[in-house]
Design a protein around this motif. Sequence first.
Motif, PDB file in Angstrom:
ATOM      1  N   ASP A  26     -13.203  -3.856   3.099  1.00 16.45           N
ATOM      2  CA  ASP A  26     -14.092  -3.609   1.964  1.00 16.45           C
ATOM      3  C   ASP A  26     -14.894  -4.871   1.677  1.00 16.45           C
ATOM      4  O   ASP A  26     -14.337  -5.931   1.415  1.00 16.45           O
ATOM      5  N   GLU A  27     -16.240  -4.741   1.729  1.00 19.16           N
ATOM      6  CA  GLU A  27     -17.081  -5.915   1.538  1.00 19.16           C
ATOM      7  C   GLU A  27     -16.983  -6.473   0.129  1.00 19.16           C
ATOM      8  O   GLU A  27     -17.388  -7.602  -0.134  1.00 19.16           O
ATOM      9  N   GLN A  28     -16.474  -5.677  -0.783  1.00 16.60           N
ATOM     10  CA  GLN A  28     -16.332  -6.155  -2.160  1.00 16.60           C
ATOM     11  C   GLN A  28     -14.984  -6.831  -2.384  1.00 16.60           C
ATOM     12  O   GLN A  28     -14.779  -7.493  -3.415  1.00 16.60           O
ATOM     13  N   ALA A  29     -14.064  -6.646  -1.442  1.00 19.18           N
ATOM     14  CA  ALA A  29     -12.736  -7.230  -1.598  1.00 19.18           C
ATOM     15  C   ALA A  29     -12.816  -8.750  -1.450  1.00 19.18           C
ATOM     16  O   ALA A  29     -13.693  -9.285  -0.784  1.00 19.18           O
ATOM     17  N   VAL A  30     -11.880  -9.438  -2.100  1.00 15.92           N
ATOM     18  CA  VAL A  30     -11.861 -10.899  -2.098  1.00 15.92           C
ATOM     19  C   VAL A  30     -10.636 -11.383  -1.332  1.00 15.92           C
ATOM     20  O   VAL A  30      -9.509 -10.950  -1.604  1.00 15.92           O
ATOM     21  N   LEU A  31     -10.853 -12.262  -0.394  1.00 18.18           N
ATOM     22  CA  LEU A  31      -9.749 -12.814   0.386  1.00 18.18           C
ATOM     23  C   LEU A  31      -9.047 -13.916  -0.385  1.00 18.18           C
ATOM     24  O   LEU A  31      -7.822 -14.021  -0.388  1.00 18.18           O
ATOM     25  N   ALA A  32      -9.835 -14.776  -1.031  1.00 20.22           N
ATOM     26  CA  ALA A  32      -9.286 -15.891  -1.804  1.00 20.22           C
ATOM     27  C   ALA A  32     -10.394 -16.427  -2.709  1.00 20.22           C
ATOM     28  O   ALA A  32     -11.567 -16.111  -2.535  1.00 20.22           O
ATOM     29  N   ILE A  33      -9.966 -17.221  -3.684  1.00 22.75           N
ATOM     30  CA  ILE A  33     -10.924 -17.903  -4.553  1.00 22.75           C
ATOM     31  C   ILE A  33     -10.639 -19.392  -4.445  1.00 22.75           C
ATOM     32  O   ILE A  33      -9.544 -19.855  -4.755  1.00 22.75           O
ATOM     33  N   VAL A  34     -11.643 -20.150  -3.962  1.00 24.61           N
ATOM     34  CA  VAL A  34     -11.468 -21.581  -3.722  1.00 24.61           C
ATOM     35  C   VAL A  34     -12.404 -22.351  -4.643  1.00 24.61           C
ATOM     36  O   VAL A  34     -13.621 -22.242  -4.530  1.00 24.61           O
ATOM     37  N   ASN A  35     -11.811 -23.101  -5.564  1.00 26.54           N
ATOM     38  CA  ASN A  35     -12.598 -23.870  -6.536  1.00 26.54           C
ATOM     39  C   ASN A  35     -13.642 -22.994  -7.242  1.00 26.54           C
ATOM     40  O   ASN A  35     -14.793 -23.387  -7.440  1.00 26.54           O
ATOM     41  N   GLY A  36     -13.196 -21.775  -7.555  1.00 23.36           N
ATOM     42  CA  GLY A  36     -14.072 -20.867  -8.284  1.00 23.36           C
ATOM     43  C   GLY A  36     -14.991 -20.031  -7.421  1.00 23.36           C
ATOM     44  O   GLY A  36     -15.681 -19.134  -7.922  1.00 23.36           O
ATOM     45  N   THR A  37     -15.039 -20.283  -6.123  1.00 21.44           N
ATOM     46  CA  THR A  37     -15.901 -19.521  -5.210  1.00 21.44           C
ATOM     47  C   THR A  37     -15.101 -18.402  -4.563  1.00 21.44           C
ATOM     48  O   THR A  37     -14.053 -18.643  -3.952  1.00 21.44           O
ATOM     49  N   LYS A  38     -15.596 -17.176  -4.700  1.00 20.09           N
ATOM     50  CA  LYS A  38     -14.930 -16.023  -4.108  1.00 20.09           C
ATOM     51  C   LYS A  38     -15.297 -15.918  -2.619  1.00 20.09           C
ATOM     52  O   LYS A  38     -16.470 -15.974  -2.260  1.00 20.09           O
ATOM     53  N   ILE A  39     -14.277 -15.784  -1.797  1.00 19.35           N
ATOM     54  CA  ILE A  39     -14.488 -15.618  -0.356  1.00 19.35           C
ATOM     55  C   ILE A  39     -14.305 -14.135  -0.024  1.00 19.35           C
ATOM     56  O   ILE A  39     -13.217 -13.588  -0.207  1.00 19.35           O
ATOM     57  N   PRO A  40     -15.349 -13.464   0.466  1.00 21.53           N
ATOM     58  CA  PRO A  40     -15.228 -12.043   0.816  1.00 21.53           C
ATOM     59  C   PRO A  40     -14.176 -11.825   1.896  1.00 21.53           C
ATOM     60  O   PRO A  40     -14.049 -12.625   2.832  1.00 21.53           O
ATOM     61  N   ALA A  41     -13.425 -10.749   1.753  1.00 18.59           N
ATOM     62  CA  ALA A  41     -12.365 -10.455   2.718  1.00 18.59           C
ATOM     63  C   ALA A  41     -12.913 -10.239   4.124  1.00 18.59           C
ATOM     64  O   ALA A  41     -12.226 -10.509   5.115  1.00 18.59           O
ATOM     65  N   ILE A  42     -14.171  -9.810   4.222  1.00 23.30           N
ATOM     66  CA  ILE A  42     -14.744  -9.547   5.539  1.00 23.30           C
ATOM     67  C   ILE A  42     -14.877 -10.827   6.358  1.00 23.30           C
ATOM     68  O   ILE A  42     -14.974 -10.788   7.589  1.00 23.30           O
ATOM     69  N   HIS A  43     -14.854 -11.992   5.714  1.00 22.36           N
ATOM     70  CA  HIS A  43     -14.897 -13.255   6.448  1.00 22.36           C
ATOM     71  C   HIS A  43     -13.704 -13.385   7.392  1.00 22.36           C
ATOM     72  O   HIS A  43     -13.793 -14.068   8.418  1.00 22.36           O
ATOM     73  N   ALA A  44     -12.610 -12.723   7.057  1.00 24.99           N
ATOM     74  CA  ALA A  44     -11.441 -12.761   7.937  1.00 24.99           C
ATOM     75  C   ALA A  44     -11.752 -12.100   9.276  1.00 24.99           C
ATOM     76  O   ALA A  44     -11.270 -12.540  10.322  1.00 24.99           O
ATOM     77  N   ASN A  45     -12.577 -11.033   9.250  1.00 28.41           N
ATOM     78  CA  ASN A  45     -12.974 -10.375  10.501  1.00 28.41           C
ATOM     79  C   ASN A  45     -13.731 -11.342  11.394  1.00 28.41           C
ATOM     80  O   ASN A  45     -13.496 -11.428  12.601  1.00 28.41           O
ATOM     81  N   TYR A  46     -14.676 -12.069  10.791  1.00 25.82           N
ATOM     82  CA  TYR A  46     -15.482 -13.001  11.557  1.00 25.82           C
ATOM     83  C   TYR A  46     -14.606 -14.098  12.169  1.00 25.82           C
ATOM     84  O   TYR A  46     -14.745 -14.444  13.344  1.00 25.82           O
ATOM     85  N   ALA A  47     -13.718 -14.634  11.356  1.00 24.68           N
ATOM     86  CA  ALA A  47     -12.856 -15.720  11.825  1.00 24.68           C
ATOM     87  C   ALA A  47     -11.922 -15.242  12.939  1.00 24.68           C
ATOM     88  O   ALA A  47     -11.724 -15.935  13.943  1.00 24.68           O
ATOM     89  N   ARG A  48     -11.346 -14.054  12.761  1.00 29.96           N
ATOM     90  CA  ARG A  48     -10.413 -13.535  13.770  1.00 29.96           C
ATOM     91  C   ARG A  48     -11.132 -13.299  15.094  1.00 29.96           C
ATOM     92  O   ARG A  48     -10.625 -13.678  16.156  1.00 29.96           O
ATOM     93  N   GLN A  49     -12.316 -12.684  15.044  1.00 29.74           N
ATOM     94  CA  GLN A  49     -13.036 -12.392  16.275  1.00 29.74           C
ATOM     95  C   GLN A  49     -13.498 -13.668  16.969  1.00 29.74           C
ATOM     96  O   GLN A  49     -13.425 -13.795  18.198  1.00 29.74           O
ATOM     97  N   ALA A  50     -13.961 -14.638  16.185  1.00 28.79           N
ATOM     98  CA  ALA A  50     -14.423 -15.903  16.768  1.00 28.79           C
ATOM     99  C   ALA A  50     -13.276 -16.603  17.486  1.00 28.79           C
ATOM    100  O   ALA A  50     -13.450 -17.132  18.597  1.00 28.79           O
TER     101      ALA A  50
END
Length: 262
Positions: A26-50
């Motif tokens: 879900d593009e609206q889902a949040v993987l983590a919040i780092v120093n107040g910045t929300k990281i979209p859960a979809i970033h995990a897809n990019y990192a895993r594939q890379a």
Amino acid sequence: MKARLATLALVIALSPAAAGAQGGADEQAVLAIVNGTKIPAIHANYARQARANRGTPPENLTDEAIRDAVIAAELLSQEAVRRGLDKNARVIAAIDYQRKELLSQALIEDFLRGNPLPEEAVRAEYEKAKALAGDKEYRASHILVQDEKEARDIIASLTTAKRKARFEDVARKQSKDASASNGGDLGWLVPEFADALDKLNKGQISPTPVRSRFGWHVIRLDDTRDLAFPPYDELKNRIASQIQQARLRRFVAELRATAKIE
């Protein structure tokens, strides 16, 4: 190369097929919040594939490991911005180029989805390749030299009854090809000088040298056998890829033809 793989990984992750294969985060889902910045859960897809494209073992691609990697990337990028590195001209240029690479690959994905390749086109190309290959393959040896006269002299030395030279010995001494160390043996092949081989009997040396882009060849036919052309199912993916690459080249050529390039 690593940057290229990372870019391609992002494109794969962006494609609808990849999203389905990876669970359609879900593009609206949040993987983590780092120093107040929300990281979209979809970033995990990019990192895993890379990381998978870089050959990272599956055991190092767990959800926890990927989450940690994404958080680390966010921390590092935040610190880079804090230090003003995002204002560095080379960094700005690199980011701009990567953006263009990503958009280019996204366009290619869109082009391929919009221009599906008919099965009959692949089959027709296969039949054409099969017809061109013929029904025979040859085992041949050759001696490659750069001068026609030298090639003719070699043929004479190999075919004249008096002081007849041995083909393998001449190949090792005079051939400019890598096969020289093997006495000129080329192995089994459907060579570009097949016409010359067709006219020879087993063990016979070409009466005249054959010219190619590499130089002048003295050819000996060592053996022939029926060609076992690979079945369609074995080649269809490779053929489809070649056809799609040709289509992409035409697409780029069309874009270039209508562009103003100075």
